[in-house]
Design an enzyme around this catalytic site. Structure first.
Site, PDB file in Angstrom:
ATOM      1  N   LYS A 192      36.401 -18.457   3.279  1.00 47.07           N
ATOM      2  CA  LYS A 192      35.531 -18.731   4.430  1.00 47.07           C
ATOM      3  C   LYS A 192      34.071 -18.833   4.017  1.00 47.07           C
ATOM      4  CE  LYS A 192      33.497 -16.227   8.322  1.00 47.07           C
ATOM      5  NZ  LYS A 192      32.307 -15.615   7.683  1.00 47.07           N
ATOM      6  N   ASN A 193      33.587 -17.814   3.299  1.00 48.23           N
ATOM      7  CA  ASN A 193      32.147 -17.778   3.045  1.00 48.23           C
ATOM      8  C   ASN A 193      31.696 -18.827   2.034  1.00 48.23           C
ATOM      9  OD1 ASN A 193      31.798 -15.861   4.981  1.00 48.23           O
ATOM     10  ND2 ASN A 193      31.566 -14.142   3.572  1.00 48.23           N
TER      11      ASN A 193
ATOM     12  N   ARG B 219      27.241 -17.396  12.174  1.00 48.56           N
ATOM     13  CA  ARG B 219      26.176 -16.902  11.310  1.00 48.56           C
ATOM     14  C   ARG B 219      25.721 -17.993  10.336  1.00 48.56           C
ATOM     15  NH1 ARG B 219      22.560 -13.444  11.779  1.00 48.56           N
ATOM     16  NH2 ARG B 219      21.618 -12.846   9.824  1.00 48.56           N
TER      17      ARG B 219
ATOM     18  N   CYS C  78      28.782 -12.350  13.763  1.00 51.72           N
ATOM     19  CA  CYS C  78      29.278 -11.018  14.098  1.00 51.72           C
ATOM     20  C   CYS C  78      28.124 -10.055  14.318  1.00 51.72           C
ATOM     21  CB  CYS C  78      30.172 -10.492  12.979  1.00 51.72           C
ATOM     22  SG  CYS C  78      31.772 -11.283  12.937  1.00 51.72           S
TER      23      CYS C  78
ATOM     24  N   ARG D  69      20.282  -8.192  11.961  1.00 54.73           N
ATOM     25  CA  ARG D  69      20.639  -8.993  10.786  1.00 54.73           C
ATOM     26  C   ARG D  69      19.471  -9.958  10.536  1.00 54.73           C
ATOM     27  NH1 ARG D  69      26.814 -11.035  10.834  1.00 54.73           N
ATOM     28  NH2 ARG D  69      26.393 -11.292   8.618  1.00 54.73           N
ATOM     29  N   PRO D  70      18.406  -9.449   9.921  1.00 55.66           N
ATOM     30  CA  PRO D  70      17.195 -10.261   9.780  1.00 55.66           C
ATOM     31  C   PRO D  70      17.391 -11.430   8.812  1.00 55.66           C
ATOM     32  CG  PRO D  70      16.975  -8.208   8.544  1.00 55.66           C
ATOM     33  CD  PRO D  70      18.277  -8.125   9.286  1.00 55.66           C
ATOM     34  N   ILE D  71      16.496 -12.436   8.909  1.00 58.50           N
ATOM     35  CA  ILE D  71      16.526 -13.533   7.925  1.00 58.50           C
ATOM     36  C   ILE D  71      15.154 -13.658   7.243  1.00 58.50           C
ATOM     37  CG2 ILE D  71      18.433 -14.819   8.988  1.00 58.50           C
ATOM     38  CD1 ILE D  71      16.278 -16.813  10.038  1.00 58.50           C
ATOM     39  N   ASP D  72      14.449 -12.538   7.165  1.00 58.87           N
ATOM     40  CA  ASP D  72      13.103 -12.584   6.582  1.00 58.87           C
ATOM     41  C   ASP D  72      13.105 -13.032   5.114  1.00 58.87           C
ATOM     42  OD1 ASP D  72      14.392  -9.902   6.475  1.00 58.87           O
ATOM     43  OD2 ASP D  72      12.740  -9.479   5.109  1.00 58.87           O
ATOM     44  N   GLN D  73      14.162 -12.709   4.370  1.00 61.36           N
ATOM     45  CA  GLN D  73      14.200 -13.116   2.956  1.00 61.36           C
ATOM     46  C   GLN D  73      14.434 -14.624   2.816  1.00 61.36           C
ATOM     47  OE1 GLN D  73      13.350 -10.902   0.451  1.00 61.36           O
ATOM     48  NE2 GLN D  73      12.899  -9.679   2.264  1.00 61.36           N
TER      49      GLN D  73
ATOM     50  N   ASP E 121      32.733  -6.490   3.514  1.00 56.17           N
ATOM     51  CA  ASP E 121      33.710  -7.193   4.357  1.00 56.17           C
ATOM     52  C   ASP E 121      35.118  -6.615   4.243  1.00 56.17           C
ATOM     53  OD1 ASP E 121      31.766  -8.830   5.353  1.00 56.17           O
ATOM     54  OD2 ASP E 121      32.435 -10.658   4.347  1.00 56.17           O
TER      55      ASP E 121
ATOM     56  N   ARG F  86      37.946 -16.559  13.648  1.00 51.47           N
ATOM     57  CA  ARG F  86      36.784 -17.178  12.999  1.00 51.47           C
ATOM     58  C   ARG F  86      36.963 -17.224  11.491  1.00 51.47           C
ATOM     59  NH1 ARG F  86      31.329 -14.560  14.733  1.00 51.47           N
ATOM     60  NH2 ARG F  86      30.933 -15.675  12.836  1.00 51.47           N
TER      61      ARG F  86
HETATM   62  C1  UD1 Z   1      26.968 -12.629   4.333  1.00 52.56           C
HETATM   63  C2  UD1 Z   1      28.365 -12.957   4.782  1.00 52.56           C
HETATM   64  C3  UD1 Z   1      29.025 -11.732   5.398  1.00 52.56           C
HETATM   65  C4  UD1 Z   1      28.945 -10.544   4.453  1.00 52.56           C
HETATM   66  C5  UD1 Z   1      27.540 -10.345   3.901  1.00 52.56           C
HETATM   67  C6  UD1 Z   1      27.469  -9.314   2.782  1.00 52.56           C
HETATM   68  C7  UD1 Z   1      28.382 -15.311   5.391  1.00 52.56           C
HETATM   69  C8  UD1 Z   1      28.297 -16.308   6.482  1.00 52.56           C
HETATM   70  N1  UD1 Z   1      28.290 -14.026   5.779  1.00 52.56           N
HETATM   71  O1  UD1 Z   1      26.230 -12.239   5.486  1.00 52.56           O
HETATM   72  O2  UD1 Z   1      30.390 -12.036   5.647  1.00 52.56           O
HETATM   73  O3  UD1 Z   1      29.321  -9.385   5.160  1.00 52.56           O
HETATM   74  O4  UD1 Z   1      27.036 -11.580   3.380  1.00 52.56           O
HETATM   75  O5  UD1 Z   1      28.359  -9.647   1.758  1.00 52.56           O
HETATM   76  O6  UD1 Z   1      28.559 -15.619   4.225  1.00 52.56           O
HETATM   77  N2  UD1 Z   1      18.937  -8.749   4.830  1.00 52.56           N
HETATM   78  C9  UD1 Z   1      17.586  -8.631   5.107  1.00 52.56           C
HETATM   79  N3  UD1 Z   1      16.849  -9.774   5.235  1.00 52.56           N
HETATM   80  C10 UD1 Z   1      17.390 -11.009   5.071  1.00 52.56           C
HETATM   81  C11 UD1 Z   1      18.774 -11.125   4.791  1.00 52.56           C
HETATM   82  C12 UD1 Z   1      19.522  -9.967   4.682  1.00 52.56           C
HETATM   83  O7  UD1 Z   1      17.062  -7.529   5.260  1.00 52.56           O
HETATM   84  O8  UD1 Z   1      16.677 -12.011   5.188  1.00 52.56           O
HETATM   85  C13 UD1 Z   1      19.742  -7.526   4.672  1.00 52.56           C
HETATM   86  C14 UD1 Z   1      20.875  -7.406   5.699  1.00 52.56           C
HETATM   87  O9  UD1 Z   1      20.435  -6.791   6.872  1.00 52.56           O
HETATM   88  C15 UD1 Z   1      21.876  -6.581   4.936  1.00 52.56           C
HETATM   89  C16 UD1 Z   1      21.708  -7.052   3.493  1.00 52.56           C
HETATM   90  O10 UD1 Z   1      20.414  -7.633   3.427  1.00 52.56           O
HETATM   91  O11 UD1 Z   1      21.551  -5.219   4.998  1.00 52.56           O
HETATM   92  C17 UD1 Z   1      22.719  -8.070   3.014  1.00 52.56           C
HETATM   93  O12 UD1 Z   1      22.813  -9.133   3.961  1.00 52.56           O
HETATM   94  P1  UD1 Z   1      23.287 -10.581   3.545  1.00 52.56           P
HETATM   95  O13 UD1 Z   1      23.941 -10.514   2.188  1.00 52.56           O
HETATM   96  O14 UD1 Z   1      22.181 -11.522   3.734  1.00 52.56           O
HETATM   97  O15 UD1 Z   1      24.403 -10.873   4.616  1.00 52.56           O
HETATM   98  P2  UD1 Z   1      24.640 -12.197   5.432  1.00 52.56           P
HETATM   99  O16 UD1 Z   1      24.183 -13.384   4.634  1.00 52.56           O
HETATM  100  O17 UD1 Z   1      24.165 -12.026   6.832  1.00 52.56           O
END
Ligand code: UD1
Length: 432
Positions: free
Chosen positions: A22-23, A93, A117, A123-127, A309, A401
């Site tokens: 999936k991912n 997502r 989910c 679930r921030p996207i700041d990075q 996961d 999903r």
């Molecule tokens: C992806 C996967 C999800 C999996 C996760 C961790 C997809 C669509 N989803 O989710 O199935 O559970 O990886 O393996 O592939 N974080 C920040 N800022 C950011 C991005 C992340 O602080 O900009 C934090 C998150 O809150 C979390 C950690 O970093 O604590 C890891 O998150 P991330 O690996 O980015 O997860 P997703 O991409 O949302």
């Protein structure tokens, strides 16, 4: 809306074929936007997140042909827009990968903020934003729409990701950088198998990406990517889920079409619990269990650690272990919404901070329960298969999903599980 009705207690037996990851699929499908030609993508899982992405791309003008047996031809040459703002964007997502892909393609992206989910915390996207900004994009978010604008395209940059290596940010920056002007270096990059798979896909199409699978990825931007054919890797988490189900029911299941190396951390933890796991070929393993589990401590970490996961699924098994186990999630600290549902089945679990403390019991009992997210849903199905009596799982759209035909696959292993719609009718997946 459907629900699953499970009569627990049947040991799973037989052979199961794992679908495409999936991912990986949800990253590779948007990556087709970078390609000037037809991408043939094989081993695409038949799951609703993929359907959603296909419908988003079609709305944008892409042509997608189903070639059968999980193969699709994706041709994005007809896409004339840099906007993806429809309702479907908020349902998954992975829609955030449209930001990186459209920036690479058009130098601009107007994209609805992602859904997906809800793990019970932010679930921030700041990075992601930090990466795009370093590459010269100006980002603004208004009324749920993220706008990223560049002055004539992205430029390569050095980007250090903060904190836990983010899978999503690593993938999004790779997408954006593949056609940028110059070289991008991502440090503290995530190393999950699907990151390597995306890099392989892009490199097959003509990109220049080195180091995927390590914590430093170097992407030298290229002008064009051409079409080609690519097969997605198998799903590590789907495989782990069936491993847990086989173990929990005291069965014997051969799991085929897998990459055993990607499963080492899951196999290791199951062995520690007393489950037999052995390779039966280059791409298959057997899981065999007597259902007598030792207590263990599990900590979910970025790859190659135990995957977040898989933590709900292993927690469901540990409800039946001998003694007190702990499950700690170092990736998402609030990912324990499934605990209240397992408690309805008699489980004894206390959550402190980012750790679930699980007191093992002799049995779980069937109950009406609800899935609140994809992997929690899988854990509840496993609990239902292990429990005495009948379990009804609601909220199964989350499960669908990410799991291709989970009801059909479990039934093929002898499980007593059916999918019914609200009116009590057998739904299509249960009928086959
Ligand atoms: C992806 C996967 C999800 C999996 C996760 C961790 C997809 C669509 N989803 O989710 O199935 O559970 O990886 O393996 O592939 N974080 C920040 N800022 C950011 C991005 C992340 O602080 O900009 C934090 C998150 O809150 C979390 C950690 O970093 O604590 C890891 O998150 P991330 O690996 O980015 O997860 P997703 O991409 O949302």
């Amino acid at each position: 809306m459907s629900k699953y009705i499970i009569r627990g207690g049947t040991p799973l037996r037989g052979q199961i074929t794992i679908s495409g990851a999936k991912n990986a699929a949800v990253a590779i499908i948007p990556a087709a936007l970078l390609v000037d030609g037809v991408c043939r993508v094989e081993n695409v899982p038949d799951i609703s997140d993929v359907d959603m992405l296909f419908s988003i791309l079609r709305q944008m003008g892409a042509s997608i042909t189903d070639c059968g047996s999980g193969a699709f031809e994706i041709d994005c040459r007809g896409v004339k827009t840099h906007a993806a703002t429809g309702e479907a964007m908020q349902k998954i997502r992975a829609s955030y990968y449209l930001i990186g892909a459209l920036l690479a393609r058009c130098g601009r992206a107007d994209v609805a903020m992602p859904g997906g989910c809800n793990f019970g915390g932010p679930r921030p996207i700041d990075q992601h934003v930090k990466g795009f900004t370093a590459m010269g994009a100006e980002i603004d978010v208004k009324n749920g729409i993220l706008t990223a604008v560049t002055d004539g395209g992205l430029r390569g940059a050095s980007i250090f990701l903060d904190g836990i290596p983010s899978v999503g940010a690593t993938i999004n920056i790779m997408l954006a950088a593949a056609k940028a002007d110059g070289t991008t270096i991502i440090e503290n990059a995530a190393r999950e198998p699907h990151i390597v798979d995306l890099a392989n896909f892009l490199n097959y199409m003509g990109a220049n990406i080195r180091g995927a699978g390590t914590n430093v990825i170097r992407i030298r931007g290229v002008k064009n990517l051409k079409g080609g054919s690519y097969s997605i890797i198998s799903d590590q988490i789907e495989a782990g889920t069936y491993m847990a189900a086989a173990a929990g029911t005291g069965g014997r299941v051969e799991i085929i079409n897998i990459i055993p190396k990607h499963l080492e951390c899951i196999s290791g933890k199951l062995r520690e619990m007393g489950v037999e796991v052995y390779e039966s070929g280059d791409s298959s393993i057997v899981v065999e269990s007597t259902r007598r589990f030792r207590k263990i401590d599990v900590t979910a970490m970025p790859y190659p650690g135990f995957p977040t996961d898989m933590q709900p699924q292993i927690a469901a098994l540990l409800c039946l272990a001998d003694g007190t186990s702990t499950v700690t999630d170092n990736v998402f600290d609030t990912r324990f919404k499934y605990v209240d549902e397992l408690a309805k089945m008699g489980a004894s679990i206390r959550v402190t901070g980012r750790t679930a403390i699980i007191q093992g019991l002799d049995r779980l009992t069937g109950a009406p329960i609800r899935a609140h997210d994809l992997r929690a849903g899988a854990a509840l199905v496993i609990a239902g298969l292990c429990a005495n009596g009948t379990t009804e799982v609601e909220g199964v759209s989350y499960i669908e999903r990410g799991y291709e035909d989970i009801v059909g696959k479990l039934r093929s292993l002898g499980a007593d599980i059916i999918s019914v719609d609200d009116g009590g009718e057998l739904s299509e997946s249960a009928a086959v």
